[in-house]
Design a protein around this motif. Structure first.
Motif, short mmCIF file in Angstrom:
data_model
loop_
_atom_site.label_atom_id
_atom_site.label_comp_id
_atom_site.label_asym_id
_atom_site.label_seq_id
_atom_site.Cartn_x
_atom_site.Cartn_y
_atom_site.Cartn_z
N LEU A 35 -1.44 -4.25 16.11
CA LEU A 35 -1.84 -2.84 16.12
C LEU A 35 -1.63 -2.19 14.77
CD1 LEU A 35 -0.52 -1.70 19.62
CD2 LEU A 35 -2.89 -2.14 18.94
N ALA A 36 -0.59 -2.60 14.06
CA ALA A 36 -0.34 -2.04 12.73
C ALA A 36 -1.50 -2.35 11.79
CB ALA A 36 0.97 -2.58 12.16
N LEU A 37 -1.97 -3.56 11.82
CA LEU A 37 -3.07 -3.94 10.93
C LEU A 37 -4.36 -3.19 11.26
CD1 LEU A 37 -2.41 -7.76 10.52
CD2 LEU A 37 -1.99 -5.92 8.87
N ASP A 38 -4.53 -2.83 12.52
CA ASP A 38 -5.73 -2.07 12.91
C ASP A 38 -5.76 -0.68 12.28
OD1 ASP A 38 -6.69 -4.14 14.46
OD2 ASP A 38 -5.95 -3.30 16.35
N ALA A 39 -4.59 -0.08 12.06
CA ALA A 39 -4.54 1.29 11.55
C ALA A 39 -4.00 1.39 10.13
CB ALA A 39 -3.68 2.14 12.48
N LEU A 40 -3.70 0.27 9.52
CA LEU A 40 -3.05 0.28 8.22
C LEU A 40 -3.89 0.95 7.14
CD1 LEU A 40 -0.39 -0.64 7.04
CD2 LEU A 40 -1.45 -2.80 6.43
N HIS A 41 -5.20 0.76 7.18
CA HIS A 41 -6.06 1.39 6.17
C HIS A 41 -6.02 2.91 6.26
CE1 HIS A 41 -8.62 1.21 9.72
NE2 HIS A 41 -9.38 2.16 9.16
N THR A 42 -6.00 3.45 7.46
CA THR A 42 -5.92 4.90 7.63
C THR A 42 -4.58 5.43 7.15
OG1 THR A 42 -7.40 4.74 9.53
CG2 THR A 42 -6.13 6.78 9.31
N TYR A 43 -3.52 4.70 7.49
CA TYR A 43 -2.17 5.08 7.06
C TYR A 43 -2.09 5.11 5.53
CZ TYR A 43 2.97 5.21 7.45
OH TYR A 43 4.29 5.57 7.40
N ALA A 44 -2.65 4.09 4.88
CA ALA A 44 -2.63 4.03 3.41
C ALA A 44 -3.49 5.13 2.80
CB ALA A 44 -3.11 2.65 2.94
N GLU A 45 -4.65 5.42 3.38
CA GLU A 45 -5.51 6.49 2.88
C GLU A 45 -4.82 7.84 2.97
OE1 GLU A 45 -9.06 6.12 5.21
OE2 GLU A 45 -9.73 4.33 4.12
N MET A 46 -4.13 8.08 4.08
CA MET A 46 -3.41 9.34 4.23
C MET A 46 -2.27 9.44 3.22
SD MET A 46 -3.29 9.83 8.37
CE MET A 46 -2.51 11.45 8.27
N THR A 47 -1.57 8.34 3.01
CA THR A 47 -0.48 8.32 2.04
C THR A 47 -1.01 8.60 0.64
OG1 THR A 47 0.73 6.71 3.38
CG2 THR A 47 1.42 6.94 1.09
N SER A 49 -3.62 10.23 -0.22
CA SER A 49 -4.11 11.60 -0.38
C SER A 49 -2.98 12.63 -0.33
CB SER A 49 -5.16 11.91 0.68
OG SER A 49 -4.56 11.97 1.96
N GLY A 50 -1.75 12.18 -0.17
CA GLY A 50 -0.61 13.08 -0.18
C GLY A 50 -0.18 13.58 1.19
N ASP A 51 -0.86 13.13 2.22
CA ASP A 51 -0.47 13.50 3.59
C ASP A 51 0.73 12.66 4.02
OD1 ASP A 51 -2.56 15.31 3.82
OD2 ASP A 51 -3.94 13.78 4.57
N ASN A 52 1.32 13.03 5.14
CA ASN A 52 2.43 12.26 5.69
C ASN A 52 1.98 11.58 6.98
OD1 ASN A 52 4.84 11.15 6.39
ND2 ASN A 52 5.91 13.06 6.72
N PRO A 53 1.48 10.35 6.89
CA PRO A 53 0.96 9.68 8.08
C PRO A 53 2.03 9.36 9.11
CG PRO A 53 1.06 8.16 6.24
CD PRO A 53 1.39 9.51 5.71
N ALA A 54 3.29 9.37 8.71
CA ALA A 54 4.36 9.08 9.66
C ALA A 54 4.43 10.13 10.77
CB ALA A 54 5.69 8.99 8.93
N ASP A 55 3.95 11.33 10.48
CA ASP A 55 3.92 12.38 11.51
C ASP A 55 2.99 12.01 12.66
OD1 ASP A 55 5.69 13.90 10.03
OD2 ASP A 55 4.11 15.16 9.15
N ILE A 56 1.93 11.30 12.34
CA ILE A 56 0.92 10.93 13.34
C ILE A 56 1.14 9.51 13.86
CG2 ILE A 56 -1.56 10.56 13.71
CD1 ILE A 56 -2.01 12.68 11.50
N PHE A 57 1.49 8.60 12.96
CA PHE A 57 1.62 7.18 13.29
C PHE A 57 3.10 6.77 13.34
CE2 PHE A 57 -2.53 7.53 11.14
CZ PHE A 57 -3.35 6.92 12.08
N LEU A 58 3.83 7.30 14.31
CA LEU A 58 5.26 6.98 14.41
C LEU A 58 5.52 5.49 14.64
CD1 LEU A 58 6.49 9.98 16.60
CD2 LEU A 58 6.88 9.60 14.16
N GLY A 59 4.72 4.88 15.49
CA GLY A 59 4.89 3.46 15.77
C GLY A 59 4.59 2.58 14.58
N LEU A 60 3.60 2.98 13.80
CA LEU A 60 3.24 2.22 12.60
C LEU A 60 4.33 2.38 11.55
CD1 LEU A 60 1.41 0.49 10.91
CD2 LEU A 60 -0.04 2.48 10.51
#
Length: 90
Positions: A35-47, A49-60
């Motif tokens: 599941l991490a690999l499925d969303a990793l690109h979005t997590y990296a894009e958010m990071t 761009s200066g966003d905090n993806p950990a707020d949305i992707f706690l499990g990741l």
């Protein structure tokens, strides 16, 4: 021969304890590699761009803290996003 067998049995027991300890230390929010690999690109894009993806992707986030392989993939994606223009990556 008995001593060698006893040592081998003790080592096997230690390996079982180590595996159990690793399992018990796993964050229950950890989503695992698949599941991490499925969303990793979005997590990296958010990071990137200066966003905090950990707020949305706690499990990741929990998974990246415990899996060095997925963390390395995240760092590589982040490096690529920062190094190249988005149009070059598509």
């Amino acid at each position: 021969m008995t001593i060698i067998r006893d040592i081998a049995t003790q080592r096997q027991g230690m390996n079982n304890w180590h595996a159990l300890n690793e399992l018990l230390r796993t964050d229950p929010r950890d989503i695992g590699c698949d599941l991490a690999l499925d969303a990793l690109h979005t997590y990296a894009e958010m990071t990137a761009s200066g966003d905090n993806p950990a707020d949305i992707f706690l499990g990741l986030m929990a998974h990246l803290q415990s899996c060095s392989a997925c963390w390395a993939d995240h760092e590589a994606l982040l490096r690529a996003l920062r190094e190249f223009d988005e149009a070059e990556l598509l």
